[in-house]
Design a protein around this motif. Sequence first.
Motif, PDB file in Angstrom:
ATOM      1  N   ALA A 106     -47.606  11.648 -16.755  1.00 40.68           N
ATOM      2  CA  ALA A 106     -47.684  11.348 -18.192  1.00 40.68           C
ATOM      3  C   ALA A 106     -48.891  12.050 -18.812  1.00 40.68           C
ATOM      4  CB  ALA A 106     -47.789   9.851 -18.399  1.00 40.68           C
ATOM      5  N   THR A 107     -48.780  12.382 -20.085  1.00 37.07           N
ATOM      6  CA  THR A 107     -49.901  12.972 -20.813  1.00 37.07           C
ATOM      7  C   THR A 107     -50.999  11.912 -20.912  1.00 37.07           C
ATOM      8  OG1 THR A 107     -48.165  13.863 -22.199  1.00 37.07           O
ATOM      9  CG2 THR A 107     -50.421  14.331 -22.870  1.00 37.07           C
ATOM     10  N   PRO A 108     -52.252  12.282 -20.621  1.00 40.24           N
ATOM     11  CA  PRO A 108     -53.312  11.276 -20.751  1.00 40.24           C
ATOM     12  C   PRO A 108     -53.431  10.797 -22.194  1.00 40.24           C
ATOM     13  CG  PRO A 108     -54.198  13.403 -20.023  1.00 40.24           C
ATOM     14  CD  PRO A 108     -52.733  13.585 -20.218  1.00 40.24           C
ATOM     15  N   GLY A 109     -53.578   9.504 -22.367  1.00 34.67           N
ATOM     16  CA  GLY A 109     -53.662   8.934 -23.706  1.00 34.67           C
ATOM     17  C   GLY A 109     -55.042   9.125 -24.300  1.00 34.67           C
ATOM     18  N   PRO A 110     -55.247   8.645 -25.519  1.00 36.26           N
ATOM     19  CA  PRO A 110     -56.563   8.745 -26.142  1.00 36.26           C
ATOM     20  C   PRO A 110     -57.618   8.037 -25.277  1.00 36.26           C
ATOM     21  CG  PRO A 110     -54.918   7.974 -27.717  1.00 36.26           C
ATOM     22  CD  PRO A 110     -54.263   7.986 -26.379  1.00 36.26           C
ATOM     23  N   ARG A 111     -58.809   8.623 -25.236  1.00 34.79           N
ATOM     24  CA  ARG A 111     -59.900   8.035 -24.452  1.00 34.79           C
ATOM     25  C   ARG A 111     -60.650   7.009 -25.302  1.00 34.79           C
ATOM     26  NH1 ARG A 111     -60.025  13.395 -23.355  1.00 34.79           N
ATOM     27  NH2 ARG A 111     -61.650  13.790 -24.894  1.00 34.79           N
ATOM     28  N   ILE A 112     -60.740   5.791 -24.752  1.00 36.63           N
ATOM     29  CA  ILE A 112     -61.432   4.719 -25.443  1.00 36.63           C
ATOM     30  C   ILE A 112     -62.665   4.336 -24.633  1.00 36.63           C
ATOM     31  CG2 ILE A 112     -61.268   2.334 -26.311  1.00 36.63           C
ATOM     32  CD1 ILE A 112     -59.218   4.092 -27.668  1.00 36.63           C
ATOM     33  N   LEU A 113     -63.799   4.241 -25.306  1.00 36.58           N
ATOM     34  CA  LEU A 113     -64.996   3.706 -24.654  1.00 36.58           C
ATOM     35  C   LEU A 113     -65.184   2.279 -25.144  1.00 36.58           C
ATOM     36  CD1 LEU A 113     -67.541   3.979 -22.910  1.00 36.58           C
ATOM     37  CD2 LEU A 113     -68.694   4.995 -24.883  1.00 36.58           C
ATOM     38  N   LEU A 114     -65.083   1.333 -24.211  1.00 37.97           N
ATOM     39  CA  LEU A 114     -65.218  -0.078 -24.526  1.00 37.97           C
ATOM     40  C   LEU A 114     -66.638  -0.511 -24.151  1.00 37.97           C
ATOM     41  CD1 LEU A 114     -64.127  -2.959 -25.129  1.00 37.97           C
ATOM     42  CD2 LEU A 114     -63.136  -2.958 -22.838  1.00 37.97           C
ATOM     43  N   VAL A 115     -67.422  -0.885 -25.154  1.00 44.40           N
ATOM     44  CA  VAL A 115     -68.809  -1.288 -24.898  1.00 44.40           C
ATOM     45  C   VAL A 115     -68.884  -2.799 -25.044  1.00 44.40           C
ATOM     46  CG1 VAL A 115     -71.222  -0.934 -25.512  1.00 44.40           C
ATOM     47  CG2 VAL A 115     -69.566   0.903 -25.912  1.00 44.40           C
ATOM     48  N   GLU A 116     -69.005  -3.484 -23.917  1.00 42.73           N
ATOM     49  CA  GLU A 116     -68.929  -4.945 -23.916  1.00 42.73           C
ATOM     50  C   GLU A 116     -69.602  -5.464 -22.647  1.00 42.73           C
ATOM     51  OE1 GLU A 116     -67.368  -7.607 -26.012  1.00 42.73           O
ATOM     52  OE2 GLU A 116     -68.799  -8.409 -24.544  1.00 42.73           O
ATOM     53  N   ASP A 117     -70.591  -6.324 -22.814  1.00 40.44           N
ATOM     54  CA  ASP A 117     -71.326  -6.812 -21.647  1.00 40.44           C
ATOM     55  C   ASP A 117     -70.693  -8.047 -21.002  1.00 40.44           C
ATOM     56  OD1 ASP A 117     -72.285  -7.848 -24.236  1.00 40.44           O
ATOM     57  OD2 ASP A 117     -73.495  -9.180 -22.989  1.00 40.44           O
ATOM     58  N   GLU A 118     -69.845  -8.743 -21.730  1.00 39.59           N
ATOM     59  CA  GLU A 118     -69.239  -9.939 -21.138  1.00 39.59           C
ATOM     60  C   GLU A 118     -68.006  -9.557 -20.318  1.00 39.59           C
ATOM     61  OE1 GLU A 118     -68.822 -13.170 -24.185  1.00 39.59           O
ATOM     62  OE2 GLU A 118     -70.211 -11.840 -25.231  1.00 39.59           O
ATOM     63  N   ALA A 119     -68.164  -9.704 -18.980  1.00 42.58           N
ATOM     64  CA  ALA A 119     -67.086  -9.294 -18.070  1.00 42.58           C
ATOM     65  C   ALA A 119     -65.790 -10.045 -18.352  1.00 42.58           C
ATOM     66  CB  ALA A 119     -67.515  -9.514 -16.626  1.00 42.58           C
ATOM     67  N   SER A 120     -65.906 -11.289 -18.809  1.00 44.81           N
ATOM     68  CA  SER A 120     -64.701 -12.092 -19.053  1.00 44.81           C
ATOM     69  C   SER A 120     -63.882 -11.530 -20.216  1.00 44.81           C
ATOM     70  CB  SER A 120     -65.070 -13.547 -19.325  1.00 44.81           C
ATOM     71  OG  SER A 120     -65.813 -13.616 -20.532  1.00 44.81           O
TER      72      SER A 120
ATOM     73  N   LEU B 166     -67.150  -1.180 -30.073  1.00 45.97           N
ATOM     74  CA  LEU B 166     -68.573  -1.436 -29.830  1.00 45.97           C
ATOM     75  C   LEU B 166     -68.989  -2.863 -30.141  1.00 45.97           C
ATOM     76  CD1 LEU B 166     -71.362  -0.179 -29.231  1.00 45.97           C
ATOM     77  CD2 LEU B 166     -71.388   0.655 -31.581  1.00 45.97           C
ATOM     78  N   ASP B 167     -69.410  -3.586 -29.102  1.00 45.14           N
ATOM     79  CA  ASP B 167     -69.921  -4.945 -29.258  1.00 45.14           C
ATOM     80  C   ASP B 167     -71.278  -4.896 -29.961  1.00 45.14           C
ATOM     81  OD1 ASP B 167     -70.234  -7.688 -28.931  1.00 45.14           O
ATOM     82  OD2 ASP B 167     -71.073  -7.483 -26.914  1.00 45.14           O
ATOM     83  N   LEU B 168     -71.507  -5.832 -30.851  1.00 44.38           N
ATOM     84  CA  LEU B 168     -72.748  -5.842 -31.631  1.00 44.38           C
ATOM     85  C   LEU B 168     -73.955  -6.284 -30.805  1.00 44.38           C
ATOM     86  CD1 LEU B 168     -73.748  -5.424 -34.572  1.00 44.38           C
ATOM     87  CD2 LEU B 168     -73.350  -7.853 -34.930  1.00 44.38           C
ATOM     88  N   MET B 169     -73.751  -7.320 -29.972  1.00 46.27           N
ATOM     89  CA  MET B 169     -74.894  -7.857 -29.216  1.00 46.27           C
ATOM     90  C   MET B 169     -74.820  -7.438 -27.757  1.00 46.27           C
ATOM     91  SD  MET B 169     -74.905 -11.568 -31.024  1.00 46.27           S
ATOM     92  CE  MET B 169     -76.300 -12.293 -30.180  1.00 46.27           C
TER      93      MET B 169
END
Length: 235
Positions: A2-16, A55-58
């Motif tokens: 499959a063609t690779p989809g858009p790259r998303i950077l998820l910035v989040e410190d809470e693992a849950s 992008l997570d604020l805190m």
Amino acid sequence: MATPGPRILLVEDEASIAEPFAKLLTREGFETTVARTAAEALELARQTDPHLVLLDLMLPDGDGRDVARALRVDSDLPIIMVTARGTESDRIVGLELGADDYVVKPFSGAEVIARIRAVLRRTQREEPGATTVRIEDLVVDLSARIATLGGAELELSKKEFDLLAELVRHAGTVVKREDLMSRVWDENWFGSTKTLDVHMGWLRRKLGDDPADPRYVHTVRGVGFRFAAPEEGSP
Ligand code: CA
């Protein structure tokens, strides 16, 4: 494959939140990278060149707004801000920084994915023909992976094309050597960057560029390379 989809950077410190949401994004066809701190976010943004940042604020080592500011210094990278607070002033600050959208925790995965798709559609629509870059006699079609010089197709190896694509995507600005290494060769290169110089030499030759008086690829000593901006070469 499959063609690779858009790259998303998820910035989040809470693992849950980060872990299930990253899985959901991957299932929805996005190439997902997770950063857990502000420092990691900046480093991974540089390495992976994402299409959008959630992008997570805190964050444990800082404020997401500072990360947004730093990311926006030299790019118009789409950003969706995420906050647990959702007060009016946070919303305004987030949007003033140029965030493209804003979501409040707790959020539903489906809702955020819909927002991501909307922002990607909007930012792509604002740049028609963004997949084709024209600089003087050079035309690079990034999606078809074809480059022509004065109408004649250039015979480029996969790495040479990747290198050219990375340079023209950032035409007019300096691309650091280590960023080229991590994006074109998919690795951190702590040792020699001879590979880069060898490929750059081949690319320059095919572009007919004289390194002493370049038309396209300018060396920025000790830093990296800058490709001529579209309007730069005209007399
Ligand atoms: Ca947080």
